[in-house]
Design a protein around this motif. Structure first.
Motif, short mmCIF file in Angstrom:
data_model
loop_
_atom_site.label_atom_id
_atom_site.label_comp_id
_atom_site.label_asym_id
_atom_site.label_seq_id
_atom_site.Cartn_x
_atom_site.Cartn_y
_atom_site.Cartn_z
N ALA A 1 0.62 -1.10 -0.20
CA ALA A 1 -0.07 0.12 0.17
C ALA A 1 1.02 1.38 0.09
N LEU A 2 1.39 1.37 0.42
CA LEU A 2 2.46 2.49 0.99
C LEU A 2 3.61 2.42 -0.61
N ALA A 3 3.59 2.11 -0.96
CA ALA A 3 4.67 1.49 -2.47
C ALA A 3 3.31 1.99 -3.44
N TRP A 4 2.17 1.90 -3.14
CA TRP A 4 1.36 1.79 -3.79
C TRP A 4 1.07 4.61 -3.76
N ILE A 5 1.10 4.31 -2.28
CA ILE A 5 0.87 5.83 -2.04
C ILE A 5 1.94 6.28 -2.55
N GLY A 6 3.06 5.89 -2.32
CA GLY A 6 4.11 7.22 -2.60
C GLY A 6 4.97 8.02 -1.53
N PRO A 7 5.35 8.08 -1.75
CA PRO A 7 6.09 8.97 -0.41
C PRO A 7 5.77 10.13 -0.42
#
Length: 65
Positions: A15-21
């Protein structure tokens, strides 16, 4: 991205990878509140295997408390 198998922590990483920095800090604060302690610890322990921005964001949130 599949370092933790079928754990909640692995789902959180994807999910974090999809949301991004850009929104990672807000998301991590929410994850820290909602994930069981063992899953949060697994997520924090996996930092070395994650992209730099994600590892840094998780480390920052882990240091908050």
């Amino acid at each position: 991205m599949l370092a933790l198998g079928k754990r909640q922590a692995d789902t959180a990483i994807r999910a974090l990878a999809w949301i991004g920095p850009a929104f990672s800090q807000q998301s991590l604060a929410s994850l820290r509140r909602t994930l069981p302690a063992a899953e949060w610890q697994a997520l924090a322990s996996a930092r070395a295997a994650l992209p730099g921005w994600m590892a840094q964001a998780i480390g920052k949130e882990a240091a908050r408390g």
